[in-house]
Write a protein that holds these residues in place. Structure first.
Motif, PDB file in Angstrom:
ATOM      1  N   ALA A  95       0.794  -1.165  -0.027  1.00 19.55           N
ATOM      2  CA  ALA A  95       0.118   0.075  -0.170  1.00 19.55           C
ATOM      3  C   ALA A  95       0.927   1.296   0.029  1.00 19.55           C
ATOM      4  CB  ALA A  95      -1.038   0.019   1.091  1.00 19.55           C
ATOM      5  N   GLY A  96       0.144   2.221  -0.015  1.00 19.12           N
ATOM      6  CA  GLY A  96       0.986   3.612  -0.373  1.00 19.12           C
ATOM      7  C   GLY A  96       0.441   4.906   0.444  1.00 19.12           C
ATOM      8  N   PHE A  97       1.599   5.903   0.752  1.00 21.04           N
ATOM      9  CA  PHE A  97       0.851   7.006   1.044  1.00 21.04           C
ATOM     10  C   PHE A  97       1.707   8.133   0.507  1.00 21.04           C
ATOM     11  CE2 PHE A  97       3.393   5.142   4.630  1.00 21.04           C
ATOM     12  CZ  PHE A  97       4.181   6.532   4.867  1.00 21.04           C
ATOM     13  N   THR A  98       1.291   9.386   0.456  1.00 18.48           N
ATOM     14  CA  THR A  98       1.997  10.510  -0.070  1.00 18.48           C
ATOM     15  C   THR A  98       1.399  11.999   0.358  1.00 18.48           C
ATOM     16  OG1 THR A  98       3.448  11.439  -2.003  1.00 18.48           O
ATOM     17  CG2 THR A  98       0.747  10.797  -2.306  1.00 18.48           C
ATOM     18  N   ASN A  99       2.393  12.967   0.198  1.00 20.71           N
ATOM     19  CA  ASN A  99       2.137  14.301   0.594  1.00 20.71           C
ATOM     20  C   ASN A  99       2.814  14.993  -0.161  1.00 20.71           C
ATOM     21  OD1 ASN A  99       1.512  16.100   3.088  1.00 20.71           O
ATOM     22  ND2 ASN A  99       3.619  16.692   2.730  1.00 20.71           N
ATOM     23  N   SER A 100       2.142  16.255  -0.358  1.00 24.41           N
ATOM     24  CA  SER A 100       2.661  17.364  -1.269  1.00 24.41           C
ATOM     25  C   SER A 100       2.032  18.606  -0.613  1.00 24.41           C
ATOM     26  CB  SER A 100       2.252  17.207  -2.662  1.00 24.41           C
ATOM     27  OG  SER A 100       1.028  17.172  -3.064  1.00 24.41           O
ATOM     28  N   ALA A 101       2.726  19.699  -1.120  1.00 27.62           N
ATOM     29  CA  ALA A 101       2.101  20.876  -0.918  1.00 27.62           C
ATOM     30  C   ALA A 101       0.944  21.401  -1.563  1.00 27.62           C
ATOM     31  CB  ALA A 101       3.297  22.053  -1.144  1.00 27.62           C
ATOM     32  N   SER A 102       0.412  20.974  -2.664  1.00 25.41           N
ATOM     33  CA  SER A 102      -0.723  21.233  -3.376  1.00 25.41           C
ATOM     34  C   SER A 102      -1.899  20.143  -2.876  1.00 25.41           C
ATOM     35  CB  SER A 102      -0.483  21.328  -4.727  1.00 25.41           C
ATOM     36  OG  SER A 102       0.210  22.296  -5.070  1.00 25.41           O
ATOM     37  N   ARG A 103      -3.169  20.332  -3.251  1.00 28.03           N
ATOM     38  CA  ARG A 103      -3.975  19.496  -2.883  1.00 28.03           C
ATOM     39  C   ARG A 103      -4.062  18.333  -3.733  1.00 28.03           C
ATOM     40  NH1 ARG A 103      -8.684  20.701   0.160  1.00 28.03           N
ATOM     41  NH2 ARG A 103      -8.727  22.620   1.219  1.00 28.03           N
ATOM     42  N   ALA A 104      -3.903  18.419  -5.213  1.00 22.84           N
ATOM     43  CA  ALA A 104      -3.651  17.445  -5.765  1.00 22.84           C
ATOM     44  C   ALA A 104      -2.253  17.038  -6.080  1.00 22.84           C
ATOM     45  CB  ALA A 104      -4.154  17.819  -7.360  1.00 22.84           C
ATOM     46  N   GLY A 105      -1.452  18.276  -6.503  1.00 24.91           N
ATOM     47  CA  GLY A 105      -0.080  17.847  -6.570  1.00 24.91           C
ATOM     48  C   GLY A 105       0.541  16.830  -7.239  1.00 24.91           C
ATOM     49  N   ASP A 106      -0.265  16.514  -8.360  1.00 23.99           N
ATOM     50  CA  ASP A 106      -0.049  15.132  -9.138  1.00 23.99           C
ATOM     51  C   ASP A 106       0.382  13.727  -8.261  1.00 23.99           C
ATOM     52  OD1 ASP A 106      -0.365  16.494 -11.625  1.00 23.99           O
ATOM     53  OD2 ASP A 106       1.653  17.299 -11.243  1.00 23.99           O
ATOM     54  N   LYS A 107      -0.327  13.604  -7.056  1.00 27.23           N
ATOM     55  CA  LYS A 107      -0.231  12.545  -6.192  1.00 27.23           C
ATOM     56  C   LYS A 107      -0.472  11.232  -6.882  1.00 27.23           C
ATOM     57  CE  LYS A 107      -1.758  14.929  -2.591  1.00 27.23           C
ATOM     58  NZ  LYS A 107      -1.447  16.222  -2.182  1.00 27.23           N
ATOM     59  N   SER A 108      -1.364  11.455  -7.899  1.00 23.58           N
ATOM     60  CA  SER A 108      -1.758  10.290  -8.486  1.00 23.58           C
ATOM     61  C   SER A 108      -0.642   9.520  -9.237  1.00 23.58           C
ATOM     62  CB  SER A 108      -2.967  10.203  -9.474  1.00 23.58           C
ATOM     63  OG  SER A 108      -4.225  10.615  -8.680  1.00 23.58           O
ATOM     64  N   ALA A 109       0.056  10.403  -9.821  1.00 26.14           N
ATOM     65  CA  ALA A 109       1.459   9.903 -10.775  1.00 26.14           C
ATOM     66  C   ALA A 109       2.281   9.304  -9.534  1.00 26.14           C
ATOM     67  CB  ALA A 109       2.070  10.895 -11.305  1.00 26.14           C
ATOM     68  N   THR A 110       2.266   9.497  -8.437  1.00 25.42           N
ATOM     69  CA  THR A 110       3.199   9.045  -7.253  1.00 25.42           C
ATOM     70  C   THR A 110       2.572   7.558  -7.057  1.00 25.42           C
ATOM     71  OG1 THR A 110       4.090  10.987  -6.656  1.00 25.42           O
ATOM     72  CG2 THR A 110       4.190   9.100  -5.118  1.00 25.42           C
ATOM     73  N   PHE A 111       1.377   7.530  -6.781  1.00 27.20           N
ATOM     74  CA  PHE A 111       0.516   6.186  -6.553  1.00 27.20           C
ATOM     75  C   PHE A 111       0.844   5.434  -7.620  1.00 27.20           C
ATOM     76  CE2 PHE A 111      -2.203   8.627  -3.305  1.00 27.20           C
ATOM     77  CZ  PHE A 111      -1.929   8.056  -2.218  1.00 27.20           C
ATOM     78  N   SER A 112       0.604   5.736  -8.832  1.00 22.14           N
ATOM     79  CA  SER A 112       0.788   5.108  -9.977  1.00 22.14           C
ATOM     80  C   SER A 112       2.236   4.133 -10.054  1.00 22.14           C
ATOM     81  CB  SER A 112       0.471   5.801 -11.389  1.00 22.14           C
ATOM     82  OG  SER A 112       0.921   4.898 -12.337  1.00 22.14           O
ATOM     83  N   GLN A 113       3.360   4.999  -9.726  1.00 24.89           N
ATOM     84  CA  GLN A 113       4.391   4.719  -9.632  1.00 24.89           C
ATOM     85  C   GLN A 113       4.792   3.646  -8.366  1.00 24.89           C
ATOM     86  OE1 GLN A 113       7.384   7.772  -9.904  1.00 24.89           O
ATOM     87  NE2 GLN A 113       8.159   6.277 -11.669  1.00 24.89           N
ATOM     88  N   LEU A 114       4.189   3.772  -7.248  1.00 22.70           N
ATOM     89  CA  LEU A 114       4.227   2.925  -6.293  1.00 22.70           C
ATOM     90  C   LEU A 114       3.569   1.437  -6.664  1.00 22.70           C
ATOM     91  CD1 LEU A 114       3.767   5.137  -3.255  1.00 22.70           C
ATOM     92  CD2 LEU A 114       5.897   4.319  -4.051  1.00 22.70           C
ATOM     93  N   ARG A 115       2.367   1.717  -7.363  1.00 18.24           N
ATOM     94  CA  ARG A 115       1.434   0.248  -7.684  1.00 18.24           C
ATOM     95  C   ARG A 115       2.186  -0.386  -8.705  1.00 18.24           C
ATOM     96  NH1 ARG A 115      -2.532   0.799 -10.642  1.00 18.24           N
ATOM     97  NH2 ARG A 115      -2.506   3.252 -10.856  1.00 18.24           N
ATOM     98  N   ILE A 116       2.740   0.437  -9.797  1.00 26.44           N
ATOM     99  CA  ILE A 116       3.618  -0.622 -10.463  1.00 26.44           C
ATOM    100  C   ILE A 116       4.987  -1.231 -10.084  1.00 26.44           C
ATOM    101  CG2 ILE A 116       4.971  -0.193 -12.728  1.00 26.44           C
ATOM    102  CD1 ILE A 116       3.176   2.236 -13.676  1.00 26.44           C
TER     103      ILE A 116
END
Length: 195
Positions: A95-116
């Motif tokens: 599983a995964g978690f992430t944080n950024s300064a912006s609300r979206a902050g392209d966090k989905s791209a980080t989750f995608s990398q973690l899932r792959i």
């Protein structure tokens, strides 16, 4: 009943993601799981301890639309250690978690990398399991999953605030929820396999 061993492998640049990692650990511990936090970067060497766990929850800040360079270096290092040694993480829960300064902050791209990354290791991904919140007039900034991510626990920390203030209490509760969910799913998986 087997007691799950949960690893939290994370990088934190400014302390916000470390605070999120602590919240994930708190949630996993409420189930009775054994939890170990691993701060990771290019020099990480505790592969045996990490591989001995039943589940690994990955955490990284989102910088410039992806995981931090330090976390990416950790990911890359697994190709010569974990992957080359013969699928040491196969069938572990991820599983995964992430944080950024912006609300979206392209966090989905980080989750995608973690899932792959998890899929490359043959792991089984567990998402957040919460509907998006704060998306109607009845929602609030205090809702779990206030940022509306399905893949993992997302947090937002203002760029001019330190970890003493951010992430928000709602985002930390969302991280705690993820820890509880992963520990529960890992116990279900382990005991199902044992049966």
């Amino acid at each position: 009943m087997q007691t799950p061993k949960i690893a939290i492998a994370y990088h934190s640049g400014y302390g916000h993601t470390a605070k999120q990692a602590q919240a994930v650990a708190e949630g996993a511990r409420t189930t009775g799981a054994e939890v170990t936090l691993f701060s990771v970067d290019a020099d990480f060497a505790d592969w045996d301890a990490l591989s001995a766990c039943d589940a690994i929850i990955f955490g990284t800040p989102t910088y410039m639309g992806g995981p931090s360079a330090q976390f990416k270096a950790f990911m890359d290092a697994t190709s010569n250690t974990v992957f080359a040694a013969g699928a040491l993480w196969k069938d572990k829960i991820a599983a995964g978690f992430t944080n950024s300064a912006s609300r979206a902050g392209d966090k989905s791209a980080t989750f995608s990398q973690l899932r792959i990354f998890s899929a490359q290791h043959g792991m089984i991904w567990v998402g957040l399991g919460l509907p998006p919140a704060n998306n109607s007039t009845t929602g609030s900034e205090d809702d779990l999953n206030r940022l509306g991510f399905f893949e993992g626990a997302a947090a937002q920390s203002n760029a001019d605030q330190g970890p003493d203030v951010a992430p928000t209490a709602a985002d930390l509760r969302t991280a705690t929820y993820l820890g509880t969910r992963v520990a529960t799913m890992t116990a279900t998986f382990l005991n199902g396999k044992a049966a």
